[in-house]
Scaffold this motif. Structure first.
Motif, PDB file in Angstrom:
ATOM      1  N   ILE A 204      29.947  35.277  34.012  1.00  0.00           N
ATOM      2  CA  ILE A 204      30.484  36.167  32.988  1.00  0.00           C
ATOM      3  C   ILE A 204      29.884  37.552  33.194  1.00  0.00           C
ATOM      4  O   ILE A 204      28.673  37.741  33.051  1.00  0.00           O
ATOM      5  N   ALA A 205      30.731  38.509  33.537  1.00  0.00           N
ATOM      6  CA  ALA A 205      30.304  39.885  33.759  1.00  0.00           C
ATOM      7  C   ALA A 205      30.302  40.655  32.438  1.00  0.00           C
ATOM      8  O   ALA A 205      30.974  40.277  31.479  1.00  0.00           O
ATOM      9  N   ARG A 206      29.563  41.747  32.413  1.00  0.00           N
ATOM     10  CA  ARG A 206      29.498  42.595  31.211  1.00  0.00           C
ATOM     11  C   ARG A 206      30.796  43.334  30.959  1.00  0.00           C
ATOM     12  O   ARG A 206      31.219  43.491  29.827  1.00  0.00           O
ATOM     13  N   ASP A 207      31.404  43.835  32.034  1.00  0.00           N
ATOM     14  CA  ASP A 207      32.605  44.652  31.884  1.00  0.00           C
ATOM     15  C   ASP A 207      33.503  44.481  33.108  1.00  0.00           C
ATOM     16  O   ASP A 207      33.147  43.786  34.064  1.00  0.00           O
ATOM     17  N   LEU A 208      34.665  45.139  33.075  1.00  0.00           N
ATOM     18  CA  LEU A 208      35.639  44.969  34.156  1.00  0.00           C
ATOM     19  C   LEU A 208      35.137  45.513  35.492  1.00  0.00           C
ATOM     20  O   LEU A 208      35.433  44.948  36.544  1.00  0.00           O
ATOM     21  N   ALA A 209      34.386  46.592  35.465  1.00  0.00           N
ATOM     22  CA  ALA A 209      33.865  47.154  36.708  1.00  0.00           C
ATOM     23  C   ALA A 209      32.907  46.173  37.386  1.00  0.00           C
ATOM     24  O   ALA A 209      32.989  45.950  38.607  1.00  0.00           O
ATOM     25  N   GLU A 210      32.012  45.577  36.594  1.00  0.00           N
ATOM     26  CA  GLU A 210      31.088  44.590  37.155  1.00  0.00           C
ATOM     27  C   GLU A 210      31.860  43.368  37.655  1.00  0.00           C
ATOM     28  O   GLU A 210      31.548  42.815  38.705  1.00  0.00           O
TER      29      GLU A 210
ATOM     30  N   GLU B 208      42.908  46.392  40.569  1.00  0.00           N
ATOM     31  CA  GLU B 208      42.107  45.642  41.532  1.00  0.00           C
ATOM     32  C   GLU B 208      42.622  45.855  42.954  1.00  0.00           C
ATOM     33  O   GLU B 208      41.837  46.024  43.894  1.00  0.00           O
ATOM     34  N   ALA B 209      43.937  45.866  43.108  1.00  0.00           N
ATOM     35  CA  ALA B 209      44.546  46.047  44.425  1.00  0.00           C
ATOM     36  C   ALA B 209      44.209  47.414  45.000  1.00  0.00           C
ATOM     37  O   ALA B 209      43.826  47.521  46.175  1.00  0.00           O
ATOM     38  N   THR B 210      44.353  48.444  44.200  1.00  0.00           N
ATOM     39  CA  THR B 210      44.095  49.787  44.732  1.00  0.00           C
ATOM     40  C   THR B 210      42.612  49.984  45.027  1.00  0.00           C
ATOM     41  O   THR B 210      42.262  50.698  45.968  1.00  0.00           O
ATOM     42  N   GLU B 211      41.727  49.339  44.275  1.00  0.00           N
ATOM     43  CA  GLU B 211      40.303  49.472  44.570  1.00  0.00           C
ATOM     44  C   GLU B 211      39.958  48.875  45.934  1.00  0.00           C
ATOM     45  O   GLU B 211      39.265  49.501  46.726  1.00  0.00           O
ATOM     46  N   ILE B 212      40.437  47.682  46.225  1.00  0.00           N
ATOM     47  CA  ILE B 212      40.107  47.074  47.518  1.00  0.00           C
ATOM     48  C   ILE B 212      40.738  47.874  48.662  1.00  0.00           C
ATOM     49  O   ILE B 212      40.118  48.053  49.717  1.00  0.00           O
ATOM     50  N   LEU B 213      41.928  48.406  48.460  1.00  0.00           N
ATOM     51  CA  LEU B 213      42.553  49.210  49.512  1.00  0.00           C
ATOM     52  C   LEU B 213      41.802  50.524  49.717  1.00  0.00           C
ATOM     53  O   LEU B 213      41.664  51.001  50.857  1.00  0.00           O
ATOM     54  N   GLU B 214      41.279  51.100  48.654  1.00  0.00           N
ATOM     55  CA  GLU B 214      40.478  52.328  48.772  1.00  0.00           C
ATOM     56  C   GLU B 214      39.176  52.047  49.523  1.00  0.00           C
ATOM     57  O   GLU B 214      38.755  52.840  50.371  1.00  0.00           O
ATOM     58  N   LEU B 215      38.559  50.910  49.236  1.00  0.00           N
ATOM     59  CA  LEU B 215      37.349  50.524  49.959  1.00  0.00           C
ATOM     60  C   LEU B 215      37.640  50.348  51.446  1.00  0.00           C
ATOM     61  O   LEU B 215      36.868  50.790  52.301  1.00  0.00           O
ATOM     62  N   LYS B 216      38.760  49.713  51.762  1.00  0.00           N
ATOM     63  CA  LYS B 216      39.139  49.528  53.173  1.00  0.00           C
ATOM     64  C   LYS B 216      39.420  50.872  53.838  1.00  0.00           C
ATOM     65  O   LYS B 216      39.000  51.110  54.966  1.00  0.00           O
ATOM     66  N   LYS B 217      40.115  51.742  53.129  1.00  0.00           N
ATOM     67  CA  LYS B 217      40.461  53.058  53.674  1.00  0.00           C
ATOM     68  C   LYS B 217      39.213  53.829  54.103  1.00  0.00           C
ATOM     69  O   LYS B 217      39.207  54.516  55.114  1.00  0.00           O
TER      70      LYS B 217
ATOM     71  N   LEU C  48      31.713  41.801  41.414  1.00  0.00           N
ATOM     72  CA  LEU C  48      31.315  40.413  41.652  1.00  0.00           C
ATOM     73  C   LEU C  48      32.400  39.634  42.383  1.00  0.00           C
ATOM     74  O   LEU C  48      32.109  38.846  43.288  1.00  0.00           O
ATOM     75  N   LEU C  49      33.655  39.831  41.995  1.00  0.00           N
ATOM     76  CA  LEU C  49      34.768  39.167  42.676  1.00  0.00           C
ATOM     77  C   LEU C  49      34.769  39.518  44.164  1.00  0.00           C
ATOM     78  O   LEU C  49      34.840  38.634  45.025  1.00  0.00           O
ATOM     79  N   LEU C  50      34.685  40.800  44.462  1.00  0.00           N
ATOM     80  CA  LEU C  50      34.720  41.238  45.855  1.00  0.00           C
ATOM     81  C   LEU C  50      33.460  40.818  46.601  1.00  0.00           C
ATOM     82  O   LEU C  50      33.516  40.515  47.794  1.00  0.00           O
ATOM     83  N   GLY C  51      32.345  40.767  45.895  1.00  0.00           N
ATOM     84  CA  GLY C  51      31.090  40.362  46.517  1.00  0.00           C
ATOM     85  C   GLY C  51      31.068  38.907  46.955  1.00  0.00           C
ATOM     86  O   GLY C  51      30.332  38.533  47.865  1.00  0.00           O
ATOM     87  N   LYS C  52      31.859  38.066  46.313  1.00  0.00           N
ATOM     88  CA  LYS C  52      31.913  36.646  46.668  1.00  0.00           C
ATOM     89  C   LYS C  52      33.058  36.325  47.638  1.00  0.00           C
ATOM     90  O   LYS C  52      33.234  35.187  48.025  1.00  0.00           O
TER      91      LYS C  52
ATOM     92  N   ILE D 169      35.087  34.455  37.900  1.00  0.00           N
ATOM     93  CA  ILE D 169      34.314  35.612  37.449  1.00  0.00           C
ATOM     94  C   ILE D 169      35.089  36.198  36.279  1.00  0.00           C
ATOM     95  O   ILE D 169      36.116  36.850  36.465  1.00  0.00           O
ATOM     96  N   SER D 170      34.594  35.947  35.085  1.00  0.00           N
ATOM     97  CA  SER D 170      35.273  36.457  33.894  1.00  0.00           C
ATOM     98  C   SER D 170      34.476  37.635  33.336  1.00  0.00           C
ATOM     99  O   SER D 170      33.548  38.137  33.965  1.00  0.00           O
ATOM    100  N   VAL D 171      34.850  38.055  32.172  1.00  0.00           N
ATOM    101  CA  VAL D 171      34.204  39.177  31.500  1.00  0.00           C
ATOM    102  C   VAL D 171      33.967  38.772  30.045  1.00  0.00           C
ATOM    103  O   VAL D 171      34.683  37.916  29.512  1.00  0.00           O
ATOM    104  N   GLU D 172      32.963  39.336  29.432  1.00  0.00           N
ATOM    105  CA  GLU D 172      32.552  38.912  28.092  1.00  0.00           C
ATOM    106  C   GLU D 172      33.712  38.788  27.109  1.00  0.00           C
ATOM    107  O   GLU D 172      33.836  37.801  26.401  1.00  0.00           O
TER     108      GLU D 172
END
Length: 179
Positions: free
Chosen positions: A79-85, A109-118, A89-93, A61-64
């Motif tokens: 190919i995603a539009r931006d880093l947020a997308e 990326e690490a803090t986002e997945i940990l925040e989602l888990k929290k 997509l990475l987490l969705g797969k 999953i890359s970005v433009e």
């Protein structure tokens, strides 16, 4: 299992590439799929090479703005539009996440997945591969957050700190019931 790996795209020393290569080979030999940033440079290339050579699948999953650096031999490339997308997509797969050495993008990326888990937004296992003690300081900070009441759940419910590739993959496979 689809294992998302967050890691650096920089060219790094053997003390980082060796353990990453070992994890990649274990992932591929275990019949797992690598879900990664899709780049064919630096540590991302080392891991993709290891998985591919060991018979695993590659989902990038890359970005433009990085599309020119993608791996042509990936089994799937988005190919995603931006880093947020891209992160979504990475987490969705992914069925699980492994965080390897990296810079600010990996930390984001690490803090986002940990925040989602929290917040209970995902239950997927997260492993932080602490190669050569790279994340010792981060672990200390997380423990301080836990001890001072900043984490509403135990740190062990959010992330498993693995000191080597074997421990990282074993933790994921045990959690998924894979033998």
């Amino acid at each position: 299992m689809n294992i998302c790996v967050f890691l650096s795209s920089a060219d790094l020393a053997e003390r980082y590439t060796g353990p990453a290569r070992e994890f990649a080979e274990l992932l591929g030999k275990g019949g797992h799929t690598l879900v990664w940033g899709g780049s064919d440079v630096g540590l991302m290339k080392v891991v993709a090479d290891g998985v591919e050579q060991a018979g695993g699948r590659l989902v990038g999953i890359s970005v433009e703005f990085l599309a020119s650096k993608t791996r042509e031999t990936a089994d799937e490339m988005v190919i995603a539009r931006d880093l947020a997308e891209r992160k979504a997509l990475l987490l969705g797969k992914a069925d699980a996440v492994v965080i390897m050495v990296g810079g600010t993008g990996t930390l984001d990326e690490a803090t986002e997945i940990l925040e989602l888990k929290k917040h209970g937004r995902t239950a997927m296992p997260v492993v932080l591969l602490n190669t050569a003690g790279f994340y010792d300081g981060l672990k200390e900070q997380f423990l301080r957050m836990e001890n001072e009441g900043f984490l509403p759940v135990p740190l062990t419910d959010l992330v498993f700190f693995a000191e080597d590739a074997v421990g990282a993959l074993a933790h994921l496979e045990e959690g998924a019931g894979v033998r």
